[in-house]
Motif scaffolding. Sequence first.
Motif, short mmCIF file in Angstrom:
data_model
loop_
_atom_site.label_atom_id
_atom_site.label_comp_id
_atom_site.label_asym_id
_atom_site.label_seq_id
_atom_site.Cartn_x
_atom_site.Cartn_y
_atom_site.Cartn_z
N CYS A 65 0.79 -1.05 0.00
CA CYS A 65 0.01 -0.11 0.00
C CYS A 65 0.80 1.29 0.04
N ARG A 66 0.55 2.01 -0.92
CA ARG A 66 1.16 3.60 -1.02
C ARG A 66 0.44 4.57 -0.58
N LEU A 67 -0.81 4.27 -0.47
CA LEU A 67 -1.86 5.17 0.46
C LEU A 67 -1.28 5.57 1.95
N ARG A 68 -1.02 4.36 2.49
CA ARG A 68 -0.44 4.64 3.84
C ARG A 68 0.78 5.67 3.71
N GLU A 69 1.65 5.58 3.27
CA GLU A 69 2.69 6.44 2.89
C GLU A 69 2.34 7.94 2.54
N ALA A 70 1.42 8.16 1.64
CA ALA A 70 0.97 9.25 1.43
C ALA A 70 0.10 9.99 2.53
N LEU A 71 -0.54 9.13 3.11
CA LEU A 71 -1.52 9.72 4.48
C LEU A 71 -0.61 10.29 5.57
N ALA B 22 1.13 13.28 4.48
CA ALA B 22 0.27 14.50 4.83
C ALA B 22 0.04 14.93 6.07
N GLY B 23 -0.09 14.08 7.12
CA GLY B 23 -0.11 14.28 8.44
C GLY B 23 1.08 14.99 9.00
N LYS B 24 2.32 14.41 8.73
CA LYS B 24 3.53 15.18 8.96
C LYS B 24 3.72 16.57 8.41
N ALA B 25 3.29 16.83 7.31
CA ALA B 25 3.11 18.21 6.49
C ALA B 25 2.10 19.02 7.22
#
Length: 162
Positions: free
Chosen positions: A108-114, A117-120
């Motif tokens: 899953c790459r969605l996990r990495e994106a989310l 996003a939270g860190k940003a």
Amino acid sequence: MRLTDYTDYSLRVLLYLAVRGDGLSTIQDISQAYGISKNHLMKVVQQLAEHGWIETVRGRNGGLRFAERSRALTVGEVVRAMESDFALVACLPDQHGAHRSCVIMPACRLREALDAAGKAFLAELDRYTIGEVAQPHGALSSLLGLGGAVIPIVPVAPTPSA
């Protein structure tokens, strides 16, 4: 992402007290200014005091005041301290490192994106201090009923219709 009311109220209390300056305020004052229940604010104020971000003065003429060192406190620091969980989805680790497994997790790459996003989101909040967001004092004082300068509202003339 949505912050809890608890975090929202924490930020509001800090802003109110920062705008108020050195004077003492009560939970009742803050409650009336924002239209928030005193009961909701009591626990928030207790935690803000435990962090040393506000000072409490007991007694008949007591109240709350902004701890001057809190001007440099970032909005991100407050949010991190007040929010209990930043895992946007269940497969991201919570504040204790726990997470739920998901069948697609290995690919899953969605996990990495989310996660990014939270860190940003938090990194952006770290760019602003409580002292900065408590500006302009005059306008905020007026809106909070603290007797600051009244900012006139200038009506915009309607544009002629074609």
